[in-house]
Scaffold this active site. Structure first.
Site, short mmCIF file in Angstrom:
data_model
loop_
_atom_site.label_atom_id
_atom_site.label_comp_id
_atom_site.label_asym_id
_atom_site.label_seq_id
_atom_site.Cartn_x
_atom_site.Cartn_y
_atom_site.Cartn_z
N MET A 204 0.85 -1.19 0.00
CA MET A 204 0.00 0.00 0.00
C MET A 204 0.89 1.25 0.00
O MET A 204 1.79 1.37 0.83
CB MET A 204 -0.90 0.05 1.24
N HIS A 205 0.60 2.18 -0.94
CA HIS A 205 1.37 3.42 -0.96
C HIS A 205 0.60 4.60 -1.53
O HIS A 205 1.09 5.72 -1.50
CB HIS A 205 2.66 3.23 -1.76
N ARG A 206 -0.61 4.39 -2.06
CA ARG A 206 -1.35 5.49 -2.67
C ARG A 206 -1.74 6.53 -1.62
O ARG A 206 -2.10 6.18 -0.49
CB ARG A 206 -2.62 4.98 -3.35
#
Length: 364
Positions: A204-206
């Protein structure tokens, strides 16, 4: 003919490596690599030069961290003298990051032809910075290399001339095809004390998932729900880690049972974990494509995707409501064996870079 290929963040290296090799196969083409430095730390860029056997970049722009606006301005200022010095025939940009649209804009302003690899992808959500980057870059590009038919449809709908649009396949899959055996030979799974097809891989990085306390709280609940089903392997992006620490949530994640927190991984190590996962949960565009090719079930924790072929043809499903409970229910179904095995999309055959190089070589 001189071509400058732009890299800035880790997915760019995966795509530029096969392109650079394909360009070098043509004696008439001089291929150079420009690194903007958008990802400037070793774990996010240097390891990719090593694993893909790429030469050191011909120019390193060393842009500063900051907002997309500040980085765009920095790239425009620092790429201009490179363009003046090199006098390239083409600038090749890949993907949808800040470096992509900024270098495309700089090249266009200097009258240099732009080729966009992964053109035409649309999520329909202009709140995503990547969507804005895609639209801007495609509007400037002279050649638009497309991974899937939906991308061609999008570009035609936006008025792009048909002779500029080239359906060539997915250059990211070129790297996967070339390095899959090498990745499979690693013992990454065993080193973590895990069993193949018995764990969930999470990325997850958005911004909408990791830049707010509400988004991070959802992420923690997703991890909790998954850990109740299977061991969770979570390579933590630097952006995600920094925000977890800022909001005082990292401790709750680090002490969660059945969760393996890792530093960002090299390409080979990550592919090894992905291919052996029972399920991948992500908000990454590239991971949706890689899991489709590998036939690994994927849940994309986003309300939309710019890569519909991964759903229509592949193994991907959207968690469109961004609900951890929905993700948990969908994951339980998949882990019980009720999932689509998918199929390989057309032209995702490991030869996309060759097709791109051949097309560009036809231009004087």
């Amino acid at each position: 003919m001189k071509i400058l290929s732009i890299v800035g963040v880790r997915p760019n290296f995966v795509k530029v490596a096969p392109l650079h090799r394909a360009f070098l196969a043509y004696p008439s083409i001089e291929s150079k690599i420009i690194h903007t430095g958008q990802h400037h730390d070793a774990v996010m860029s240097d390891v990719f030069f090593d694993q893909f056997h790429l030469p050191q970049p011909d120019h390193y722009l060393n842009i500063q961290s900051g907002s997309a606006t500040r980085q765009t301005a920095d790239i425009l200022e620092k790429f201009e003298p490179v363009l003046q010095r090199e006098q390239p025939d083409w600038v090749v940009v890949v993907g949808d990051v800040t470096s992509t649209q900024a270098c495309a804009l700089a090249a266009s302003q200097h009258g240099v032809r732009v080729a966009h690899v992964e053109a035409g992808l649309r999520s329909g959500d202009r709140q995503m910075p990547e969507e804005r980057n895609r639209i801007v870059t495609d509007a400037l590009a002279d050649l638009l290399f497309v991974t899937e038919k939906a991308g061609c449809d999008n570009l035609r709908r936006e008025g792009v001339a048909a002779d500029k649009i080239k359906l060539v396949g997915n250059v990211m899959i070129d790297s996967l095809v070339q390095y899959r055996a090498k990745a499979s030979a690693l013992n990454t799974v065993e080193a973590l004390g895990l069993t193949a097809k018995e764990y969930v891989l999470l990325t997850m990085h958005r911004p909408f998932n990791v830049d707010t306390e509400a988004g991070l709280s959802r992420l923690l609940q997703v991890v909790k729900n998954m850990a109740a089903l299977r061991p969770v392997v979570f390579p933590v992006h630097p952006r995600t880690r920094a925000n977890l620490i800022q909001f005082g949530l990292f401790g709750a994640l680090a002490t969660r049972l059945n969760v393996h927190l890792l530093e960002p991984l090299g390409y080979l190590e990550f592919i090894n974990l992905m291919e052996n996962a029972a399920l991948v949960i992500t908000d990454s565009g590239g991971v949706q494509e890689e899991t489709t090719y590998l036939r690994v079930p994927c849940l994309t924790f986003r309300p939309s995707t710019e890569r519909p072929i991964t759903i229509d043809c592949g193994t991907n499903q959207l968690v469109a409501d961004l609900s951890p409970d929905t993700a948990g229910q969908m994951a339980a179904e998949i882990l019980a064996g009720r999932t689509n095995t998918g199929k390989t999309p057309p032209l995702w055959d490991g030869k996309t870079a060759e097709r791109i190089a051949h097309i560009i070589s036809q231009f004087s």
